[in-house]
Design an enzyme around this catalytic site. Structure first.
Site, PDB file in Angstrom:
ATOM      1  N   GLY A   8      -1.613  -2.075 -10.920  1.00 18.38           N
ATOM      2  CA  GLY A   8      -2.083  -1.691  -9.598  1.00 18.38           C
ATOM      3  C   GLY A   8      -1.318  -2.413  -8.510  1.00 18.38           C
ATOM      4  N   GLY A  10      -1.627  -3.139  -3.927  1.00 19.01           N
ATOM      5  CA  GLY A  10      -2.384  -2.963  -2.699  1.00 19.01           C
ATOM      6  C   GLY A  10      -1.618  -3.547  -1.537  1.00 19.01           C
ATOM      7  N   GLY A  11      -2.323  -3.753  -0.438  1.00 18.24           N
ATOM      8  CA  GLY A  11      -1.691  -4.239   0.767  1.00 18.24           C
ATOM      9  C   GLY A  11      -1.130  -5.638   0.666  1.00 18.24           C
ATOM     10  N   MET A  12      -1.720  -6.479  -0.173  1.00 18.04           N
ATOM     11  CA  MET A  12      -1.280  -7.865  -0.263  1.00 18.04           C
ATOM     12  C   MET A  12      -0.436  -8.166  -1.489  1.00 18.04           C
ATOM     13  SD  MET A  12      -4.530 -10.096   1.014  1.00 18.04           S
ATOM     14  CE  MET A  12      -3.599 -11.597   1.291  1.00 18.04           C
ATOM     15  N   GLY A  13      -0.656  -7.435  -2.551  1.00 17.34           N
ATOM     16  CA  GLY A  13       0.045  -7.826  -3.759  1.00 17.34           C
ATOM     17  C   GLY A  13       0.041  -6.778  -4.837  1.00 17.34           C
ATOM     18  N   VAL A  15      -0.909  -6.145  -9.019  1.00 19.83           N
ATOM     19  CA  VAL A  15      -1.755  -6.614 -10.119  1.00 19.83           C
ATOM     20  C   VAL A  15      -1.092  -6.218 -11.427  1.00 19.83           C
ATOM     21  CG1 VAL A  15      -4.031  -6.515 -11.195  1.00 19.83           C
ATOM     22  CG2 VAL A  15      -3.824  -6.356  -8.697  1.00 19.83           C
ATOM     23  N   LYS A  30      -3.115 -11.091 -10.146  1.00 18.64           N
ATOM     24  CA  LYS A  30      -2.768 -10.557  -8.827  1.00 18.64           C
ATOM     25  C   LYS A  30      -1.787 -11.525  -8.180  1.00 18.64           C
ATOM     26  CE  LYS A  30      -4.849  -8.748  -4.580  1.00 18.64           C
ATOM     27  NZ  LYS A  30      -6.148  -8.482  -3.917  1.00 18.64           N
ATOM     28  N   ASP A 125     -14.274  -3.942   3.446  1.00 24.51           N
ATOM     29  CA  ASP A 125     -13.339  -2.889   3.048  1.00 24.51           C
ATOM     30  C   ASP A 125     -13.918  -2.104   1.878  1.00 24.51           C
ATOM     31  OD1 ASP A 125     -11.026  -1.343   3.229  1.00 24.51           O
ATOM     32  OD2 ASP A 125      -9.838  -2.692   1.978  1.00 24.51           O
TER      33      ASP A 125
END
Length: 171
Positions: A8, A10-13, A15, A30, A125
């Site tokens: 996976g 996302g916006g920060m990192g 996984v 992550k 969120d």
């Protein structure tokens, strides 16, 4: 931890599925990515996410085991590896859910979030992509994930100080 595959992002990192090499436990790792990994505010927010999840301690919230820094300076945390899919994927695949399934899902998510609220933490969120439907042996358990933009409502924690008025975070 030995990296197995990306599962996976996302916006920060990103996984990854990983394996603890000594005991063979499968985990999710992550890792902060790109320019975010060099930004002190984002690094603090990432650490705050791990602390926040740990402070809540509810089985309906993904469990984070440890936190560390890679040789290149990027931060990471290790959490339980979930099997299943998020609610967004389920709805895309299945469409409408039966009422009993919705009641089960919402009640489990509400109990997890109520525990977070009891600890003075607001997720900020919550969306289908952050509700994970984890298959645990013969049961499906709702796991709330991604507390990266959570806010502490009391205690003067760094989470509450990290957002400037008018700033939009999350989706």
């Amino acid at each position: 931890y030995a990296r197995v595959r990306q599962i996976g992002s996302g916006g920060m990192g990103v996984v990854y599925e990983g394996v603890q090499p000594v005991i063979g436990k499968r985990v999710a790792v992550k890792v902060l990515q790109g320019q975010i990994a060099l930004d002190p505010d984002q690094m603090r927010r990432f650490l705050d996410e791990a602390r926040t999840v740990n402070a809540i301690g509810h089985r309906g919230i993904v469990d984070i085991f440890t936190f560390g820094v890679l040789a290149d300076g990027r931060q990471y945390f290790v959490m339980e590896l979930l099997s299943g899919q998020d609610l967004s994927a389920r709805l895309s695949r299945q469409g409408r859910m039966d009422p009993a399934g919705v009641v089960m899902l919402v009640s489990q998510a509400a109990r997890a979030l109520a525990t977070a609220h009891d600890e003075g933490i607001v997720h900020r969120d919550l969306k289908p992509g952050n509700i994970f439907l984890h298959r645990d042996r013969d049961a499906e358990i709702v796991k709330v994930v991604d507390f990266g933009v959570a806010k502490a409502l009391r205690g003067g924690g760094a989470l509450g100080e990290a957002t400037m008025p008018g700033t939009v975070l999350g989706t």
